[in-house]
Design a protein around this motif. Structure first.
Motif, short mmCIF file in Angstrom:
data_model
loop_
_atom_site.label_atom_id
_atom_site.label_comp_id
_atom_site.label_asym_id
_atom_site.label_seq_id
_atom_site.Cartn_x
_atom_site.Cartn_y
_atom_site.Cartn_z
N GLY A 168 0.85 -1.18 0.00
CA GLY A 168 0.00 0.00 0.00
C GLY A 168 0.89 1.24 0.00
O GLY A 168 2.11 1.15 0.17
N ARG A 169 0.30 2.41 -0.17
CA ARG A 169 1.12 3.62 -0.33
C ARG A 169 1.84 4.02 0.95
O ARG A 169 2.99 4.45 0.92
N ASP A 170 1.20 3.89 2.11
CA ASP A 170 1.83 4.32 3.36
C ASP A 170 2.98 3.40 3.76
O ASP A 170 4.08 3.87 4.06
N LYS A 171 2.74 2.10 3.77
CA LYS A 171 3.80 1.16 4.16
C LYS A 171 4.93 1.13 3.13
O LYS A 171 6.06 0.79 3.46
N ALA A 172 4.62 1.50 1.87
CA ALA A 172 5.67 1.53 0.85
C ALA A 172 6.75 2.54 1.20
O ALA A 172 7.93 2.32 0.92
N VAL A 173 6.37 3.65 1.82
CA VAL A 173 7.36 4.67 2.22
C VAL A 173 8.32 4.08 3.25
O VAL A 173 9.54 4.23 3.15
N VAL A 174 7.78 3.40 4.25
CA VAL A 174 8.62 2.79 5.29
C VAL A 174 9.48 1.68 4.70
O VAL A 174 10.67 1.56 5.00
N ALA A 175 8.88 0.85 3.85
CA ALA A 175 9.64 -0.23 3.21
C ALA A 175 10.79 0.34 2.38
O ALA A 175 11.88 -0.23 2.34
N ALA A 176 10.55 1.45 1.70
CA ALA A 176 11.60 2.07 0.90
C ALA A 176 12.71 2.62 1.78
O ALA A 176 13.90 2.50 1.45
N GLN A 177 12.34 3.21 2.91
CA GLN A 177 13.36 3.67 3.85
C GLN A 177 14.22 2.51 4.33
O GLN A 177 15.45 2.61 4.42
N GLN A 178 13.57 1.39 4.62
CA GLN A 178 14.32 0.20 5.05
C GLN A 178 15.25 -0.29 3.95
O GLN A 178 16.42 -0.60 4.20
N ARG A 179 14.74 -0.36 2.70
CA ARG A 179 15.57 -0.84 1.60
C ARG A 179 16.75 0.10 1.34
O ARG A 179 17.88 -0.34 1.12
N LEU A 180 16.49 1.39 1.36
CA LEU A 180 17.56 2.35 1.11
C LEU A 180 18.60 2.36 2.23
O LEU A 180 19.79 2.54 1.99
N LEU A 181 18.15 2.15 3.47
CA LEU A 181 19.10 2.01 4.57
C LEU A 181 20.01 0.81 4.33
O LEU A 181 21.24 0.89 4.51
N ARG A 182 19.41 -0.31 3.90
CA ARG A 182 20.22 -1.49 3.60
C ARG A 182 21.18 -1.21 2.44
O ARG A 182 22.36 -1.56 2.50
N ASP A 183 20.68 -0.55 1.38
CA ASP A 183 21.53 -0.21 0.25
C ASP A 183 22.68 0.70 0.67
O ASP A 183 23.75 0.68 0.06
N ALA A 184 22.45 1.52 1.70
CA ALA A 184 23.47 2.45 2.17
C ALA A 184 24.41 1.82 3.19
O ALA A 184 25.28 2.51 3.73
#
Length: 366
Positions: A168-184
């Protein structure tokens, strides 16, 4: 003034009305500070007849770039690339009727390879830059490649790009933050779209590490995470640099959870580099194969450096093959790959004319 007088009742009623309206707002309005704003693409001047706004919404954990195709004037034309952040929508003006197609892929800063949202309709794209392409043009003659777009129901007001997790749109923001943290390079164990204590703690650490405000949220935080992930991505994976006299196409093979996977192709013009692997090489047992393009079709292949080189599946066009046996039975060709040093997270391979020899049977090329 006595309690319950007309002015007091009016103020009370006004407060209740405002509160009711706020509660009635959709979720995206209440969370506007935490979700990236929608991006509106100016209407194409070639559009004729009745039009409507088409929303392309990113409900995945990946930053996406999209290309869309519909009737522009009297012809079907594809246009890209447009970035869509997780949790946001791209608003495009399109004809109210007529065929419509869409392709989306994750941007290449995400580790683990590019993900695609695709179908079966091949249309031209420019891999490196924004483009507009006629559906009738020959991709090769235009020095472009193609992607397989998927058909969208004519008149569909909203098209959602999703993952199996269906954030969904709201959880996608948090999931993206998690993925980008891992990528970083931060230790995120799960990408689930839930703001747990670990995710909150790592976001606080990220802000502190980068000198950011402790209250930074929404799109500014997403942009900072993207920049950090890009910096880390530039130091890991495999970069193939073409120092030969002709265009080179590269393919890679890695071991993932005990299973081999080979993928191709990545193009590098003479004097340019390409990055077919954007994840840490450690533990991947990575191998690479390449062909050097020739105008007469007698393409050359990368020399092997082992007496018994590892063999993996390849195809003449873009491919993603699982396993390294039964290649012929699955419609692939077999090619010898060269091992890549995997002692460090990143490696660079420089290819010269001396690295290529022996024409490939049938002139395999992309």
């Amino acid at each position: 003034m006595p309690n319950g007088s007309p002015p007091a009742r009016i103020l009370t009623q006004a407060f209740l009305t405002v509160a009711t309206c706020l509660l009635a707002l959709p979720a995206f309005a209440q969370n506007a500070d935490d979700r990236p704003a929608s991006q509106i693409i100016p209407p194409d001047p070639t559009l004729v007849g009745q039009t409507r706004e088409w929303q392309i919404c990113n409900e995945t954990s990946y930053v996406l770039r999209t290309a869309s195709a519909f009737l522009r004037g009297a012809r079907m034309a594809a246009k890209g690339w447009d970035e869509v952040l997780p949790g946001s929508c791209l608003i495009v003006t399109t004809p109210i009727t007529g065929p419509r197609f869409l392709f989306a892929e994750s941007i290449d800063l995400h580790q683990g390879g590019v993900r695609e949202w695709k179908g079966t309709t091949p249309l031209c794209v420019d891999d490196e830059a924004d483009f507009v392409s006629d559906a009738t043009e020959d991709c090769r003659l235009a020095n472009r490649t193609f992607r397989n777009y998927f058909a969208v129901r004519p008149g569909e007001p909203v098209t959602k790009l999703v993952e199996p997790s269906d954030y969904g749109r709201d959880k996608a923001v948090v999931a993206a933050q998690q993925r980008l943290l891992r990528d970083a390079g931060y230790d995120i164990s799960r990408i689930d779209g839930l703001t747990g204590r670990r995710t909150s703690r790592l976001l606080r650490t990220f802000r502190s590490d980068n000198g950011l405000s402790t209250t930074l949220t929404g799109e500014p935080l997403m942009r900072a995470l993207i920049e950090a992930a890009q910096k880390v991505g530039d130091t890991v994976g495999l970069e193939v640099c073409n120092q030969s006299s002709a265009t080179v196409w590269a393919a890679v093979a890695t071991r993932d959870d005990g299973q081999w996977r080979s993928r191709g192709w990545w193009r590098a013009l003479a004097g340019e580099c390409t990055r077919p692997l954007d994840m840490s090489l450690t533990g991947t047992e990575a191998h690479v194969f390449a062909i050097q393009e020739a105008e007469d079709g007698s393409d050359l292949r990368l020399r092997t450096v082992a007496a018994a080189p590892a063999q993996f599946c390849i195809a003449e066009s873009k491919f993603d093959a699982l396993g390294n046996d039964m290649c012929l039975e699955q419609g692939y060709t077999v090619a010898p790959f060269r091992p890549v040093p995997t002692e460090e997270p990143g490696a660079r391979m420089r290819l010269t004319d001396a690295d290529f020899a022996a024409p490939l049977p049938g002139g395999l090329r992309r």
